[in-house]
Design an enzyme around this catalytic site. Structure first.
Site, PDB file in Angstrom:
ATOM      1  N   GLY A  63     -22.729 -35.355   1.856  1.00 15.47           N
ATOM      2  CA  GLY A  63     -22.597 -35.900   0.504  1.00 15.47           C
ATOM      3  C   GLY A  63     -21.399 -35.300  -0.201  1.00 15.47           C
ATOM      4  N   GLY A 110     -23.531 -22.738  -0.637  1.00 16.93           N
ATOM      5  CA  GLY A 110     -22.880 -24.044  -0.519  1.00 16.93           C
ATOM      6  C   GLY A 110     -21.572 -23.972  -1.269  1.00 16.93           C
ATOM      7  CD  GLU A 111     -21.712 -26.435  -5.087  1.00 12.24           C
ATOM      8  OE1 GLU A 111     -20.549 -26.851  -5.023  1.00 12.24           O
ATOM      9  OE2 GLU A 111     -22.715 -27.185  -4.967  1.00 12.24           O
ATOM     10  N   GLY A 127     -29.170 -19.545  -3.455  1.00 11.32           N
ATOM     11  CA  GLY A 127     -28.432 -20.779  -3.192  1.00 11.32           C
ATOM     12  C   GLY A 127     -27.047 -20.516  -2.655  1.00 11.32           C
TER      13      GLY A 127
HETATM   14 MO1  MOS Z   1     -22.305 -30.805  -4.506  1.00 13.60          MO
HETATM   15  S1  MOS Z   1     -20.496 -31.101  -5.299  1.00 13.60           S
HETATM   16  O1  MOS Z   1     -23.035 -29.408  -4.794  1.00 13.60           O
HETATM   17  O2  MOS Z   1     -23.062 -32.047  -3.911  1.00 13.60           O
END
Ligand code: MOS
Length: 742
Positions: A237, A702-703, A700
């Site tokens: 995504g 990812g970012e 968390g």
């Molecule tokens: Mo995202 S830009 O954390 O889908």
């Protein structure tokens, strides 16, 4: 359903993905791959001009194509109740109410949609649709547009700009980043099926089924529970699935119009203008410091593009307010409308962009100060409390991330003066940067269905966009109940399951983990209440006193109270035991600030004759709290770093200023990093649970896997060559043309 199941493996892979088998065998289905009876196909026709209005559309030849069922245009369409007048459109905040007016805002904007029996018929007929336009002036050039847009304050000023105007050391630079496009593997698609007049079923590619459900509930004025959304497997995504985009509404309109299920899949070139992108940006930043490297102030200005029909704010200067203790701070921002579709969140949105400027500028400052950039950062990190809210960080181990990263890459081998290391035509350099992200958490629900044989199915509506959420849920359920992993199935990405937030902004696991723990506790309590009917020892026991095994229930207190599930089920005449619970943020948010963070280190080679940059080593040390599933977490971080390499070196959506077209909007023209562009990314985690964020301690990830990557690479290129690159992507031409300054 049932594809999230690795039980059919002869041996359960250690820490393997619950959906791994389904993915590699192709059994897992993307949205467009579902078979729906009586389905027909929709293909969008895009405007051929970037601004103006539609004078006329000629559908005559397209309509003659065999199999064409209907063609939707702004003059021929079903009424969408939530978009039926201008006020409702404003309230709906849908962005682009597709097929609404004759107005054209960007090239490729859908002006018609052909619906036909087959994809081939629809595609061919769509190619025959032509339109006449009244064209108007357009602007697609961010570089010439942004100087005309004034800045506004972005957040409250801290201290005063006067207080550091005589700082002995300052750095002042401008940075530019090109438009970048998410380009997930799976193309966005929607199969829309009106099961009855007011019941809608969707197979849709998105990052949050409940968000899609809510959006269509509002648009069609039907209750949410009348809308089922399935999004079980999502092929990436990167932010592009966090909104409901015009193509999905178009599919739903089409299905209404022809009263049949309609399948619409974007083509790759269409995707570039249909589901957002990272906006192009310009930044100016000034940082001041004392001679011993104490930051005295920062002034950060940022502008980025948006569309002419909608304001999107990326929050570029947010990160500047977060990582370091700047006693004086001013951040300003503005958005610049262009004749393009609306941009959106992409891979560490906002912060990723802002961080490139901040972390590059700090590197520039370090050379001016003749101070090691690692030491400069360690001196200024706001490690105790959030400089924005003033609240203490619940946990913040960014200093440890920096120290561990420096040790791992052998930072001591870096030369403080650029251009000192070379091998043949290659210059070698080291660079580093840090990144941070506010660690959020949403209200999430989960459910468990338990069978007599001790198998449990853990359920949530949350999608797993490839991050390994299902696997993490299995791990948490295993830890919370004691039931072995191969008796724990996962079902997700389905709006019929307990509601959960969208997966984005590094909040997926942080939100769902609490719900899984709560649901496991609910299961223990429910089983204990059945057991209490047989054995008084179970009366009013707390969940933490209850033990579950693969075969039965018992208590932590010694004694002979074990009861098999078989017996419980038989005595109570049960078929399945079902529980549901939810969990969300609470008072801890008043007391603490929460962040995830990472330090990125890299070693690069820069070819002096061709300007080619090769990443030799890339290290990411992250503080994401407790790591629930190490392999999935490391996969996510290395994937993010590969995205960072793409952002740094190659990703750029070029535009044709004369025609308003995108250029190279396919995978041949738009380059992102592939295996050959990336070394094996070396990922390490601090791994200390955050005691306050949620029951799992997971903050968390990812970012923070990408925020900082681009600056680390730019800083390494400078260290290798003495060439300071301030425009992304740092393609070989820019590397060769940059002047040597160090
Ligand atoms: Mo995202 S830009 O954390 O889908």
């Amino acid at each position: 359903m049932g594809f999230f199941d690795n039980m059919n493996m002869p041996v359960t892979p250690p820490d393997g993905r619950v959906e791994g088998v389904a993915k590699v065998t192709g059994k897992g289905k993307y949205a467009a791959e579902y078979t729906v009876e009586n389905v027909c196909y929709a293909v969008l026709v895009g405007s051929t001009v970037p601004a103006g209005s539609i004078k006329s559309i000629d559908l005559s030849t397209a309509k003659q194509v065999q199999g064409v069922l209907d063609i939707i245009t702004h003059q021929h369409k079903p009424v969408v109740p939530g978009l039926s007048d201008e006020n409702k459109i404003k309230e709906a905040r849908f962005g682009l109410p597709v097929f609404h007016t004759d107005k054209i805002y960007f090239k490729g904007q859908p002006i018609a949609m052909v619906i036909a029996e087959t994809l081939e018929d629809a595609t061919y007929a769509a190619s025959l649709v032509s339109a006449q336009y009244d064209t108007t002036a357009f602007n697609i050039d961010f570089e010439t547009a942004h100087p005309n847009v004034p800045l506004s304050p972005a957040g409250k000023e801290r201290g005063s700009m006067d207080a550091w105007k005589d700082a002995p050391f300052t750095i002042e630079s401008e940075y530019n980043i090109a438009h970048e496009v998410h380009n997930p593997m799976e193309m966005h698609a929607t199969i829309a099926h009106w099961v009855s007049d007011n019941r809608l079923k969707l197979y849709d590619k998105n990052q949050g089924v409940n968000n899609v459900q809510r959006t269509f509930s509002r648009l069609w004025s039907i209750p949410s529970e009348n809308i089922e959304v399935f999004s079980e497997f999502v092929g990436g995504g990167f932010g592009s699935g966090l909104r409901v985009w015009p193509h999905a509404l178009a599919a739903v309109m089409g299905a209404k119009q022809v009263n049949r299920p309609v399948k619409l899949m974007l083509t790759r070139p269409q995707m570039f203008m249909a589901v957002g992108y990272r906006p192009a940006s310009w930044q100016w930043i000034k940082i001041g410091a004392t001679a011993d490297g104490q930051f005295t102030g920062v002034h950060h200005q940022a502008k980025h593009s948006t569309s002419v029909y909608e304001n999107f704010g990326d929050g570029i200067t947010r990160v500047t307010r977060l990582i370091y203790s700047f006693p004086n701070l001013k951040t300003e921002a503005s958005i610049v409308p262009l004749n393009m579709s609306t941009p959106t969140w992409m891979r560490g949105p906002g912060d990723c962009t802002g961080d490139f400027a901040v972390e590059s500028a700090i590197d520039e400052l370090s050379y001016k100060l003749k101070m090691d950039p690692v030491a400069l950062r360690l001196k200024n990190l706001a490690i105790e409390k959030d400089p924005e809210s003033g609240k203490p960080w619940s946990t913040n181990f960014l200093n440890e991330c920096v120290e561990r990263g420096a040790a791992k890459i052998q930072w001591k081998n870096r030369k403080p003066v650029p251009g000192q290391l070379s091998e043949g035509d290659w210059k070698i350099g080291y660079g580093m940067a840090v990144g941070m992200w506010n660690a959020g958490r949403g209200n999430a629900g989960a459910g468990i269905v338990m069978e007599k044989n001790g198998t449990i199915t853990v359920q949530t509506a949350m999608t797993d966009i490839g991050t390994g959420t299902g696997t993490a849920m299995q791990n948490i359920a295993h830890e919370s109940t004691g039931i072995t992993k191969n008796k724990i199935k996962i079902e997700l990405g389905n709006s019929n399951l307990p509601a959960a937030p969208s997966q984005g902004g590094s909040t997926g696991l942080s939100s769902i983990s609490g719900a899984v723990v709560a649901t496991c506790n609910a299961l223990k309590s429910k089983l204990a209440s059945y057991a209490a009917l047989q054995n008084d020892a179970y009366k009013q026991v707390k969940p933490e006193e209850v033990l579950l095994s693969d075969t039965g229930i018992s208590l932590k207190t010694p004694g002979n109270q074990a009861i098999s599930y078989a017996e419980l089920w038989e005595k109570n005449n049960l078929s399945v035991v079902e529980v549901e619970a939810s969990s969300g943020p609470g008072a801890e948010r008043q007391q603490y600030a929460f962040c995830s963070s990472a330090a990125h280190f890299c070693k690069v080679r820069v070819h002096t004759k061709t300007g080619k940059v090769k990443i030799e080593r890339m290290i990411c040390v992250a503080d994401g709290g407790k790591i629930v599933s190490e392999k999935a977490a490391a996969n996510q971080m290395s994937g993010a770093a590969v995205g960072g390499i793409g952002m740094a070196l190659m990703e750029e959506q070029a535009v044709d200023l004369k025609t308003g077209s995108l250029v190279g909007n396919d995978l041949a023209g738009y380059h992102f990093a592939v295996n050959a562009d990336a070394p094996v990314i070396e990922v390490e985690f601090i791994g200390k649970p955050d005691p306050n964020i949620n029951p799992s301690g997971s903050k968390g990830l990812g970012e923070v896997g990408i925020i900082g990557c681009a600056a680390a690479i730019a800083n390494a290129i400078y260290n290798a060559t003495g060439r300071r690159l301030r425009d992304l992507p740092m393609t070989p031409d820019k590397v060769l043309l940059a002047k040597v300054s160090g």
